[in-house]
Scaffold this motif. Sequence first.
Motif, PDB file in Angstrom:
ATOM      1  N   LEU A   1       0.822  -1.217   0.000  1.00  0.00           N
ATOM      2  CA  LEU A   1       0.000   0.000   0.000  1.00  0.00           C
ATOM      3  C   LEU A   1       0.853   1.263   0.000  1.00  0.00           C
ATOM      4  N   LYS A   2       1.955   1.208   0.722  1.00  0.00           N
ATOM      5  CA  LYS A   2       2.798   2.401   0.809  1.00  0.00           C
ATOM      6  C   LYS A   2       3.781   2.491  -0.343  1.00  0.00           C
ATOM      7  N   GLY A   3       4.265   1.333  -0.783  1.00  0.00           N
ATOM      8  CA  GLY A   3       5.387   1.365  -1.713  1.00  0.00           C
ATOM      9  C   GLY A   3       5.012   1.341  -3.179  1.00  0.00           C
ATOM     10  N   ILE A   4       3.829   0.864  -3.470  1.00  0.00           N
ATOM     11  CA  ILE A   4       3.526   0.629  -4.880  1.00  0.00           C
ATOM     12  C   ILE A   4       2.418   1.547  -5.379  1.00  0.00           C
ATOM     13  N   HIS A   5       2.769   2.252  -6.411  1.00  0.00           N
ATOM     14  CA  HIS A   5       1.852   3.157  -7.058  1.00  0.00           C
ATOM     15  C   HIS A   5       0.697   2.352  -7.647  1.00  0.00           C
ATOM     16  N   GLN A   6      -0.504   2.843  -7.496  1.00  0.00           N
ATOM     17  CA  GLN A   6      -1.671   2.161  -8.033  1.00  0.00           C
ATOM     18  C   GLN A   6      -1.792   0.715  -7.570  1.00  0.00           C
ATOM     19  N   GLU A   7      -1.566   0.495  -6.298  1.00  0.00           N
ATOM     20  CA  GLU A   7      -1.744  -0.848  -5.749  1.00  0.00           C
ATOM     21  C   GLU A   7      -3.211  -1.070  -5.355  1.00  0.00           C
ATOM     22  N   ALA A   8      -3.837  -0.057  -4.798  1.00  0.00           N
ATOM     23  CA  ALA A   8      -5.202  -0.220  -4.284  1.00  0.00           C
ATOM     24  C   ALA A   8      -6.218   0.417  -5.223  1.00  0.00           C
ATOM     25  N   PHE A   9      -7.354  -0.213  -5.334  1.00  0.00           N
ATOM     26  CA  PHE A   9      -8.403   0.354  -6.181  1.00  0.00           C
ATOM     27  C   PHE A   9      -9.783  -0.060  -5.682  1.00  0.00           C
ATOM     28  N   THR A  10     -10.759   0.760  -6.028  1.00  0.00           N
ATOM     29  CA  THR A  10     -12.151   0.374  -5.754  1.00  0.00           C
ATOM     30  C   THR A  10     -12.735  -0.240  -7.020  1.00  0.00           C
ATOM     31  N   TYR A  11     -13.805  -0.986  -6.837  1.00  0.00           N
ATOM     32  CA  TYR A  11     -14.460  -1.605  -7.991  1.00  0.00           C
ATOM     33  C   TYR A  11     -15.968  -1.571  -7.764  1.00  0.00           C
TER      34      TYR A  11
ATOM     35  N   ASP B   1     -19.763  -1.211 -10.110  1.00  0.00           N
ATOM     36  CA  ASP B   1     -20.448  -1.112 -11.395  1.00  0.00           C
ATOM     37  C   ASP B   1     -19.489  -1.305 -12.558  1.00  0.00           C
ATOM     38  N   GLY B   2     -18.582  -2.249 -12.414  1.00  0.00           N
ATOM     39  CA  GLY B   2     -17.684  -2.565 -13.509  1.00  0.00           C
ATOM     40  C   GLY B   2     -16.563  -1.560 -13.704  1.00  0.00           C
ATOM     41  N   GLN B   3     -16.481  -0.575 -12.839  1.00  0.00           N
ATOM     42  CA  GLN B   3     -15.452   0.459 -12.969  1.00  0.00           C
ATOM     43  C   GLN B   3     -14.424   0.311 -11.871  1.00  0.00           C
ATOM     44  N   LYS B   4     -13.157   0.213 -12.264  1.00  0.00           N
ATOM     45  CA  LYS B   4     -12.139   0.257 -11.216  1.00  0.00           C
ATOM     46  C   LYS B   4     -11.540   1.653 -11.165  1.00  0.00           C
ATOM     47  N   GLN B   5     -11.230   2.046  -9.962  1.00  0.00           N
ATOM     48  CA  GLN B   5     -10.688   3.378  -9.772  1.00  0.00           C
ATOM     49  C   GLN B   5      -9.551   3.279  -8.760  1.00  0.00           C
ATOM     50  N   PHE B   6      -8.373   3.715  -9.186  1.00  0.00           N
ATOM     51  CA  PHE B   6      -7.236   3.611  -8.276  1.00  0.00           C
ATOM     52  C   PHE B   6      -7.372   4.605  -7.140  1.00  0.00           C
ATOM     53  N   VAL B   7      -6.891   4.165  -5.981  1.00  0.00           N
ATOM     54  CA  VAL B   7      -7.012   4.981  -4.783  1.00  0.00           C
ATOM     55  C   VAL B   7      -5.632   5.526  -4.430  1.00  0.00           C
ATOM     56  N   GLN B   8      -5.574   6.824  -4.277  1.00  0.00           N
ATOM     57  CA  GLN B   8      -4.328   7.445  -3.845  1.00  0.00           C
ATOM     58  C   GLN B   8      -4.171   7.196  -2.354  1.00  0.00           C
ATOM     59  N   ILE B   9      -3.122   6.522  -1.976  1.00  0.00           N
ATOM     60  CA  ILE B   9      -2.920   6.236  -0.548  1.00  0.00           C
ATOM     61  C   ILE B   9      -2.099   7.360   0.075  1.00  0.00           C
ATOM     62  N   ASP B  10      -2.661   7.975   1.071  1.00  0.00           N
ATOM     63  CA  ASP B  10      -1.936   8.988   1.844  1.00  0.00           C
ATOM     64  C   ASP B  10      -1.160   8.263   2.943  1.00  0.00           C
ATOM     65  N   HIS B  11       0.163   8.300   2.828  1.00  0.00           N
ATOM     66  CA  HIS B  11       0.995   7.540   3.775  1.00  0.00           C
ATOM     67  C   HIS B  11       0.759   7.966   5.224  1.00  0.00           C
ATOM     68  N   ASN B  12       0.341   9.194   5.387  1.00  0.00           N
ATOM     69  CA  ASN B  12       0.119   9.689   6.746  1.00  0.00           C
ATOM     70  C   ASN B  12      -1.293   9.410   7.238  1.00  0.00           C
ATOM     71  N   ASP B  13      -2.125   8.876   6.361  1.00  0.00           N
ATOM     72  CA  ASP B  13      -3.513   8.629   6.744  1.00  0.00           C
ATOM     73  C   ASP B  13      -3.967   7.240   6.280  1.00  0.00           C
ATOM     74  N   LEU B  14      -3.063   6.295   6.415  1.00  0.00           N
ATOM     75  CA  LEU B  14      -3.400   4.932   5.993  1.00  0.00           C
ATOM     76  C   LEU B  14      -4.126   4.185   7.121  1.00  0.00           C
TER      77      LEU B  14
ATOM     78  N   LYS C   1     -16.048   1.554   2.518  1.00  0.00           N
ATOM     79  CA  LYS C   1     -15.595   1.387   1.148  1.00  0.00           C
ATOM     80  C   LYS C   1     -14.728   0.134   1.028  1.00  0.00           C
ATOM     81  N   ALA C   2     -15.051  -0.711   0.057  1.00  0.00           N
ATOM     82  CA  ALA C   2     -14.221  -1.885  -0.199  1.00  0.00           C
ATOM     83  C   ALA C   2     -13.126  -1.510  -1.180  1.00  0.00           C
ATOM     84  N   MET C   3     -11.894  -1.875  -0.847  1.00  0.00           N
ATOM     85  CA  MET C   3     -10.791  -1.645  -1.769  1.00  0.00           C
ATOM     86  C   MET C   3     -10.027  -2.936  -1.994  1.00  0.00           C
ATOM     87  N   PHE C   4      -9.435  -3.040  -3.158  1.00  0.00           N
ATOM     88  CA  PHE C   4      -8.748  -4.269  -3.523  1.00  0.00           C
ATOM     89  C   PHE C   4      -7.274  -3.976  -3.799  1.00  0.00           C
ATOM     90  N   LEU C   5      -6.472  -5.025  -3.728  1.00  0.00           N
ATOM     91  CA  LEU C   5      -5.032  -4.863  -3.912  1.00  0.00           C
ATOM     92  C   LEU C   5      -4.592  -5.616  -5.164  1.00  0.00           C
TER      93      LEU C   5
END
Lengths: 410, 410
Positions: free
Chosen positions: A152-162, A164-177, A344-348
């Motif tokens: 979650l911290k090290g990899i860009h675009q690791e987490a996303f929501t899904y 209605d068939g749409q995935k959306q990458f989640v920007q992880i705030d390292h200070n608010d994980l 919110k459900a997020m996937f890795l």
Amino acid sequence: MDPKKVESEGNSDPGQSEIVYHLALDIGGSLAKLVYFTKNDDNSVDGERMSGNEALAKSKGSRSYPVIKGRLNFKSFETSKIDDILEFIKSKKLHLRGSQQQEEVPGSQKTSIKATGGGAYRYADVFKEKLGISLDKEDEMDCLVAGANFLLKGIHQEAFTYLDGQKQFVQIDHNDLYPYLLVNIGSGVSMIKVDGAGKFERVSGTSIGGGTFWGLGRLLTKCKSFDELLEMSYQGNNRVIDMLVGDIYGGTDYSKIGLTSTAIASSFGKAISDNKECEDYNPEDIARSLLRMISNNIGQISYLNALRFGLKRIFFGGFFIRSHPFTMDTISVAVNFWSKGEAKAMFLRHEGFLGAVGAFMSSDKHGLEELLVAAEQAPGNIFCAVDSRHSSVNGELNGDESIECSLYAA
Amino acid sequence: MDPKKVESEGNSDPGQSEIVYHLALDIGGSLAKLVYFTKNDDNSVDGERMSGNEALAKSKGSRSYPVIKGRLNFKSFETSKIDDILEFIKSKKLHLRGSQQQEEVPGSQKTSIKATGGGAYRYADVFKEKLGISLDKEDEMDCLVAGANFLLKGIHQEAFTYLDGQKQFVQIDHNDLYPYLLVNIGSGVSMIKVDGAGKFERVSGTSIGGGTFWGLGRLLTKCKSFDELLEMSYQGNNRVIDMLVGDIYGGTDYSKIGLTSTAIASSFGKAISDNKECEDYNPEDIARSLLRMISNNIGQISYLNALRFGLKRIFFGGFFIRSHPFTMDTISVAVNFWSKGEAKAMFLRHEGFLGAVGAFMSSDKHGLEELLVAAEQAPGNIFCAVDSRHSSVNGELNGDESIECSLYAA
């Protein structure tokens, strides 16, 4: 003392020669996951070319030391095919960790590799006997959390929501994980409240997980593999077997309590009154009902636990998901439905490898240091970091793509 | 205008003639439940002999009026066998509610009966067409709660705990009954937070319920009925199919997180790796795994909802349970395990008939009054009360024993 060169294979770019270094294992009830680091031959030690993660290196409070650039590779096997796993490790000489040129010499060159999951206990003797190595056991929950935090911290675009068939990458705030709920769906399901690096508690779980989907699916459809079962579920229609609210209410909603006519009242409930046997159903429909039942249940129990601890973010990992759109959609809808949109459900992206990555990272103190010494680097604290420029995702997620990353000495 | 006499049958004492009065229905997705009142012929109207519930009658703020003494009777059918239900009602002339001697006269003597559950909607036309009666629909949740409240307050030894094979009756304090969580396990599962008479909210539910057990069980074992499946589960051993913690950990516990080696890690998880097909397993073992999976899941989700609302008492009802020791034990253990002993699972002797009893009670304003008028009683507010002296339980619970009770005019 040169690191081994092995032919590239599997997840690596074909034809590119690679030097295989370090390996860690997560041997679960159904699947064994391997993570290993390969150094590209052409830029083995190159302080000049280090770039993408300078900031991260500097954040460790020191100048940038030379690095080893390479890739983290991911590979999985069915746990029952333990011989294939041993063969793979042997073929890559991964168990020698780049410090031995010769084949295993009984009694003298034995080494250990980091391993987590129940199989680290169950198969310890087999690894000792067949490869002459001992498994250095790391706690499963420790590794899951360490792996999730790293990804979650090290990899860009690791987490996303899904949804209605749409995935959306989640920007992880390292200070608010933190805090978040980590739901790892393996054969069974673990739910872990994560409050920080190494700070966590396993708060819940359920035995209705990936092993249930696969096991029940095999009995009901005679499918030959997890992937085949998952593939079938794409084609199926759960309404053939599930009893919907409308089936009970004669086609109408039960609107007073917010249940539409298409809501599932009873999973597999239609199978009771029909005169149909198992063989009379399409295996695709069975697979679909099963997937929906299990995904929905996991989503619901996850939400109830998130609610209990006031957690707004739920990250789902584990090999059950496999970036399967319908699975993610069902879990997301369940979390959304039960939380009335609050959670919110997020996937890795590397969902299946949390434990293995965590075991790999636990080598910081031991293995990676030795590795860098072997590669004639300065000793010291070693860490693995990801070159973020190279890790964005094009096209479909498949979860097991390798990650460009670097080993740093800080 | 005499009430009908019919031959006793089913749950009634054999050979004793009975006068059948009032009927209410709960038509669920899998099962239809009937509750009806029969007056014993020998003491039909007898103010003198009224005794057991004088106190209750007096609590209504009036002198005791003559009563009709009789029994509440319980009967169930598979919903799919709707013709059997119609035939039963017809044979007992129950639909005429004791006010008509002749067979149905089209267009003139039509009446209505109280009905709840989705089938009250789905089968409304069938009842109209075949029996000439309309179903007077009552809300399902209203009825479940009214039924549970009536049984808990009115019937001695209605609620009990079940742990380690021991049942223990619970003394219900009428002044300290609320709030509680009512979990009704029908084809699907409803979880209702009950705060008082008519004060409740359906807070959760799950589609993994009795219909799932029966439906999946039918597909996997080819059993012919719910009872056969339940019977099989008595004989089975779930460890043959479930993946236990010890199976993953090589026989050891995962004690750090409190999981013993015999805890189920993954329901049906062993079915993935074996080379066994469905037919190679004992159907008894399959039934056992299925029952344990579903009971445990219901127990867990119930506990999480009880926790959410701070409810210490959870009452389980619905036809899934059938006083089945292993089912009750699994649910109790789940609630106890997850709540660390804080919450308590309790069961109801007439578990399957909550909705039907509730629908019956909803007749207070209409049907029972008419009934008493027909029986030449004084009109007024009518209520049904149980003669507590007669309602204690000897031997095994079977859930559908009739209850001695009285109709009061207050």
